[in-house]
Every structure is written in C-alpha cells, then in structure tokens.
Design a protein around this motif. Structure first.
Motif, mmCIF file in Angstrom:
data_model
loop_
_atom_site.group_PDB
_atom_site.id
_atom_site.type_symbol
_atom_site.label_atom_id
_atom_site.label_comp_id
_atom_site.label_asym_id
_atom_site.label_seq_id
_atom_site.Cartn_x
_atom_site.Cartn_y
_atom_site.Cartn_z
ATOM 1 N N LEU A 269 0.873 -1.158 0.045
ATOM 2 C CA LEU A 269 -0.034 -0.077 -0.076
ATOM 3 C C LEU A 269 0.729 1.229 0.088
ATOM 4 C CD1 LEU A 269 -2.863 -1.075 2.490
ATOM 5 C CD2 LEU A 269 -3.082 -0.868 0.128
ATOM 6 N N LEU A 270 1.896 1.141 0.052
ATOM 7 C CA LEU A 270 2.975 2.335 0.133
ATOM 8 C C LEU A 270 3.388 2.892 -1.216
ATOM 9 C CD1 LEU A 270 5.791 1.299 2.947
ATOM 10 C CD2 LEU A 270 3.596 2.961 3.047
ATOM 11 N N HIS A 271 3.408 3.999 -1.275
ATOM 12 C CA HIS A 271 3.723 4.469 -2.760
ATOM 13 C C HIS A 271 5.247 3.915 -3.091
ATOM 14 C CE1 HIS A 271 4.945 7.417 -5.963
ATOM 15 N NE2 HIS A 271 3.556 7.805 -5.846
ATOM 16 N N PRO A 272 5.406 3.581 -4.306
ATOM 17 C CA PRO A 272 6.548 2.864 -4.826
ATOM 18 C C PRO A 272 7.837 3.697 -4.420
ATOM 19 C CG PRO A 272 4.757 2.327 -6.480
ATOM 20 C CD PRO A 272 4.453 3.579 -5.449
ATOM 21 N N ASP A 273 7.652 5.105 -4.679
ATOM 22 C CA ASP A 273 8.778 5.998 -4.426
ATOM 23 C C ASP A 273 9.282 6.166 -2.823
ATOM 24 O OD1 ASP A 273 8.963 6.238 -7.026
ATOM 25 O OD2 ASP A 273 7.919 8.468 -6.934
ATOM 26 N N ASP A 274 8.240 5.783 -1.910
ATOM 27 C CA ASP A 274 8.318 5.725 -0.566
ATOM 28 C C ASP A 274 8.695 4.359 0.237
ATOM 29 O OD1 ASP A 274 7.890 8.412 -0.831
ATOM 30 O OD2 ASP A 274 5.747 8.317 -0.163
ATOM 31 N N VAL A 275 8.745 3.447 -0.523
ATOM 32 C CA VAL A 275 8.736 2.140 0.100
ATOM 33 C C VAL A 275 10.147 1.982 0.980
ATOM 34 C CG1 VAL A 275 9.299 -0.377 -0.425
ATOM 35 C CG2 VAL A 275 7.613 0.920 -1.530
ATOM 36 N N ASP A 276 11.281 2.908 0.326
ATOM 37 C CA ASP A 276 12.611 3.011 1.187
ATOM 38 C C ASP A 276 12.458 3.354 2.515
ATOM 39 O OD1 ASP A 276 13.849 1.793 -1.050
ATOM 40 O OD2 ASP A 276 14.592 3.431 -1.993
ATOM 41 N N GLN A 277 11.438 4.306 2.755
ATOM 42 C CA GLN A 277 11.556 4.863 4.073
ATOM 43 C C GLN A 277 11.001 3.711 4.890
ATOM 44 O OE1 GLN A 277 11.679 7.831 4.779
ATOM 45 N NE2 GLN A 277 11.664 9.229 2.952
ATOM 46 N N LEU A 278 10.324 2.883 4.675
ATOM 47 C CA LEU A 278 9.834 1.636 5.805
ATOM 48 C C LEU A 278 11.375 0.927 5.939
ATOM 49 C CD1 LEU A 278 7.978 -0.012 7.280
ATOM 50 C CD2 LEU A 278 7.544 -1.377 5.112
ATOM 51 N N ARG A 279 12.135 0.768 4.985
ATOM 52 C CA ARG A 279 13.282 -0.081 5.237
ATOM 53 C C ARG A 279 14.372 0.888 5.981
ATOM 54 N NH1 ARG A 279 12.860 -0.905 -0.659
ATOM 55 N NH2 ARG A 279 11.901 -2.936 -1.029
ATOM 56 N N LYS A 280 14.275 2.302 5.825
ATOM 57 C CA LYS A 280 15.271 3.077 6.365
ATOM 58 C C LYS A 280 14.923 2.925 7.892
ATOM 59 C CE LYS A 280 16.929 7.693 6.394
ATOM 60 N NZ LYS A 280 17.108 8.896 5.889
ATOM 61 N N ALA A 281 13.451 2.953 8.194
ATOM 62 C CA ALA A 281 12.800 2.955 9.600
ATOM 63 C C ALA A 281 13.424 1.637 10.310
ATOM 64 C CB ALA A 281 11.563 3.236 9.596
ATOM 65 N N ILE A 282 13.128 0.822 9.716
ATOM 66 C CA ILE A 282 13.591 -0.640 10.278
ATOM 67 C C ILE A 282 15.204 -0.749 10.464
ATOM 68 C CG2 ILE A 282 13.777 -3.184 9.806
ATOM 69 C CD1 ILE A 282 11.085 -3.104 8.243
ATOM 70 N N ALA A 283 15.885 -0.266 9.479
ATOM 71 C CA ALA A 283 17.566 -0.097 9.976
ATOM 72 C C ALA A 283 17.936 0.731 11.139
ATOM 73 C CB ALA A 283 18.094 0.135 8.545
ATOM 74 N N GLU A 284 16.984 1.967 11.215
ATOM 75 C CA GLU A 284 17.476 2.666 12.062
ATOM 76 C C GLU A 284 17.163 2.101 13.462
ATOM 77 O OE1 GLU A 284 18.827 5.811 12.167
ATOM 78 O OE2 GLU A 284 19.162 5.544 10.026
ATOM 79 N N PHE A 285 15.962 1.614 13.558
ATOM 80 C CA PHE A 285 15.748 0.801 14.977
ATOM 81 C C PHE A 285 16.734 -0.605 15.411
ATOM 82 C CE2 PHE A 285 11.297 2.398 14.279
ATOM 83 C CZ PHE A 285 11.385 3.360 15.325
#
Length: 495
Positions: free
Chosen positions: A213-229
């Motif tokens: 459901l995420l916009h294709p251009d914003d999927v990396d935001q989810l991966r980045k958040a997981i990496a930060e945690f």
C-alpha cells in the motif's frame, strides 16, 4: 503493654460488697463503675460502654436474672459479658437459667480474689480484642471502599481518556498501531484502517501487505526506519505516501517509538499515523497562489513601467493625469478579478467600471450578450477601453453634450468582436501620428491576445473594432499569466 482501659460494671445492693469487689479488681487497672441496684445499672449501661458486668444474683426489686434478661433485650448489650455472683448454693437449674439469661460464668461466695480477677481479666481482654478487631475490620472495609472507589474512578477516567483519544484520533485523521518486533504481529486501530482505505475483515496486516500500500517511491522509508531501529534508534518520524486500493494517493506522517528489553534489543514498536493530505494540498495551493501573486505583481509593475516610460505630455500636470488614469484602469480591473478569485471578469462589468467617470445621461448606449473574459483578456481590454474613453472625452463624442457613443459586442465561434462607434461630436481628423494609447492598444490586442484592432477616423466620429479570440492559447492561460507588452512591442506597434 499500654492499652486502652475498659469499663467494668459492678452491680450489688450492698455497699460493703461493692467496696470489696473494687479492692479485688483494682489491680487490673481498668475503670470500675458501680451500681447499687438493677435500675441504676440500666441507667449506667445506657450512658456508658461496658465491657464486663459483675452482678449479684440476689437483689431486691430487680434480681440478677431479671436484670440480665432486660440487658439482653437491648441490641447494644446482646454480646456483653455478664458474670453472676451468688452467695447461696447454686443448683444446676439455677445455672441453666443464668446461662439462658446471658451469663457467661458464675462466681460463688466467698469470692476468691485471684479467681475473680482472672475471670474479669479474660473477658476484659476479650472485649478489648473484639473491639480492636472490629476497628481493624472497619479500617480494612474503609480502605477497601476507598480503594474500590479509587479504582472505579481511575477506570472511569481511563475509559473517558480512551474515548477522548479515540475521538481525537478520529477528528484528527489519526491512527495508531503496534508491531511485535519478534513475532511480526501487527495491531491496527480503526483509524489506521481508515487512513489506508481498507477494512479489518478483508485486509490482513503484515509487512508484505502494508508495503504493497506504500507509494513505490516511499517504500525505502520503511526499510530505512527498520534499519534505524536495528541500529539502536528509539524514535523515528517520516513523511510518506500511500496508495489506497481505489487508487487514491494520501500523504501521511508517521511517528514510531521502540520498546527494548533489559539487553537493549527492540521487542516492540508502536506508532501513530496522521493523514496530512489536506495540509499538503493546502501548501501546494498556497505555493501556487504565491507564485501567481508574484507573477501578477511583476506583470503589473512591468506594465506600469511601460506606461510611465512611454506616456508623453507637454506639461507635468497632463503627464501625471495620463499616468494616473491608466494605472487606475489597471486597479479597477484588478479589483474585479480579485472579487472573482482571478477566475475572470464579465465584459459588461468591465465596461461599466471604465465608463463610470464619463456617464453623461443617455450619451452612451451598450448592447451585447454576457461574455466571461479570462484574466489576461480582461486586463488587456481594460486598458484598451480606458484609452478609448480618455480620447473620446478629450477629443471625441464625449467631449460635447451632443455627442453619442455606442458600444456593441458579440461572440461567434469563440471570437469576440467589440465595436466602438462615436457620433455627434467634433469633426474628426485622421491623426498624423499615434499616441501612447493607440500604440499600447494595438500592441496589447494584437501581440498579447492575437487579435485585431481596426480604426476608422470618420469625420462624424471614430469607429473602432476590436476582434479578440477567446480560446487562443495566450488568452486562455492560467490566471496570472498575463504578460505586459514590452517597450519594443509598443514601439513596433507605433509603426
């Protein structure tokens, strides 16, 4: 151990015996209360809290058995300990009767001091323990009631708080979620489902479905958040877009916070999602409006600059009047466009504003249908009409009472044709050169709007026709895209 003294009631009709009882029981350290008759004893009982009653069985008027029966009938004294003293040999029947009356023990005469003290002491301690237990029970009940009330109040406040939170989340277009970092289980509230445009009955919350459901251009935001945690970050915030199943794109801002175990490893991530689509759209509209205002201001200044630079006059007063008149014409059309939020202007309204200073009661005739002009067209025609009215008032039909002016217009195939016909004024001579008004009119209509401006200097009065395409690209540009004629254009138009 210090303890609260209790009251012991001694009942006997013989003063000597009462005195003897007081001497024997004095060592107990309790309060000794004496009564010389059964009636006096009842009066004492009604006024004083008594722990133990020591009563003589044989008394005139009201004997010990009758007194005991009366005492037991009162609710306050049903459990008060009573010890009978008898100077006569007590039979088993008498003992049984005494116990039925509420006696707890018998003491024969002669009284053995140690025995009497021991019996009184036992019942005094029992009374004291009982009262202490009652007090403790009462305190416990009070604490339980207070704690229960506190819990009920806390529960009510928590329920109200949750209701307010739910209402605030719903009103603020917010949703909350919880993610078990180890098991991967997600929990969404109603607001979260609403933001994403899905329902709990048809949508399974898991990383794959959420990512879809995420916009294709914003999927990396989810991966980045997981990496930060994973790196030890405890809080994270970002903006992202979602694409609902129906194709609608929504802007969101997400805030997340991690919960860690004793070793510092993430075990749970909780967060809040806020739908900021309307805010984003408002920002876009504001930015667009700012750009349009900037563009319009530049155009207005450029046109004003051209007016000031190219206006010619023999004296300062005439120069100032000409410049003010042309700038006022721009101001009037600007007001009309502002009232319509720069959507356009009605042609008849535009003409009314320009002819207001020259309305001379029946000299001017207007005829034409309703025509909505785009902002660029309205600005250009406003200046053109101003020049025509100004020239007519100085040299043409509007300069005399006998003069007449007819303004007519029509639209055919998206082409506006406006005719300006003067008559009854001074004799008209074809000018040897074109002034600023004529030059700017030609430049604006022909260069800016792609139209035509035709002048026929008839002796009986000027005839002017303006032809303006209403659908030409330059005429249908977005509001605020009007470009003032440059000085070079004006010079070329002067021919």
């Amino acid at each position: 151990m210090d303890h609260e003294k209790v009251n012991i009631l001694l009942v006997d009709d013989q003063p000597a015996k009462l005195l003897a009882y007081e001497v024997i029981l004095k060592e107990l350290g309790e309060n000794l209360v004496v009564a010389s008759s059964g009636r006096e004893a009842l009066e004492v009982l009604l006024k004083t809290e008594i722990a133990v009653i020591l009563v003589d069985v044989c008394m005139p008027e009201l004997d010990g058995f009758e007194l005991a029966a009366m005492i037991r009938e009162h609710p306050r004294f049903q459990k008060t300990a009573m010890i009978f003293i008898s100077a006569i040999q007590v039979s088993d029947i008498d003992r049984l009767r005494g116990y039925e009356m509420g006696a707890v023990d018998y003491v024969p005469v002669p009284v053995v001091p140690e025995v009497l003290r021991a019996k009184i002491k036992v019942f005094a301690e029992l009374y004291r323990k009982t009262r202490e237990l009652e007090r403790l029970n009462q305190e416990l009940e009070d604490r339980v009631r207070a704690r229960t009330a506190e819990l009920e109040n806390s529960t009510a406040k928590l329920r109200e708080s949750e209701q307010r939170r739910s209402m605030a989340i719903a009103a603020g277009k917010m949703g909350s979620w919880d993610w078990d970092w180890n098991s991967g289980d997600w929990m969404w509230d109603e607001g979260q489902y609403r933001i994403f445009g899905v329902g709990p009955e048809s949508f399974e919350v898991n990383p794959a479905n959420v990512q879809a459901l995420l916009h294709p251009d914003d999927v990396d935001q989810l991966r980045k958040a997981i990496a930060e945690f994973n790196k030890g970050t405890r809080a994270y915030e970002t903006e992202f877009r979602i694409v609902r199943p129906d194709g609608e794109v929504r802007w969101c801002v997400g805030t997340a916070a991690a919960t860690v175990d004793d070793s510092g490893r993430v075990v749970r991530v909780s967060g809040v999602t806020v739908d900021i689509t309307e805010r984003k759209r408002a920002e876009e509209r504001q930015n667009l409006l700012a750009r349009e205002v900037d563009h319009r201001a530049k155009n207005a200044l450029a046109l004003a600059q051209s007016i000031v630079r190219l206006t010619r006059a023999d004296e300062v007063k005439a120069y100032v009047s000409a410049v003010e008149g042309r700038i006022n014409a721009l101001a009037r059309v600007h007001t009309i466009l502002s009232l319509s939020s720069w959507q356009g202007a009605e042609l008849s309204k535009l003409i009314d504003e320009e002819l207001a200073p020259y309305s001379l009661g029946g000299q001017i005739i207007l005829a034409g249908p309703e025509v909505q002009l785009l902002p660029a067209t309205a600005q250009t025609l406003a200046l053109a009409l101003h020049e025509l009215f100004t020239n007519s008032a100085k040299y043409g039909a509007l300069s005399t009472r006998s003069g007449r002016l007819t303004i007519g217009w029509q639209v055919e195939d998206q082409l506006l044709t406006l005719s300006w016909e003067e008559s009854g004024g001074p004799l008209v001579m074809t000018p040897k050169s074109r002034g600023f008004g004529t030059r700017s009119l030609l430049a604006s209509v022909e260069s800016q709007l792609g139209g035509q401006a035709q002048f026929d200097w008839r002796a009986e009065g000027l005839l002017c026709r303006l032809k303006v395409p209403l659908t030409r690209k330059t005429a249908t540009a977005a509001p605020g895209k009007f470009d003032a004629p440059s000085s070079a254009e004006l010079q070329r138009a002067s021919g």
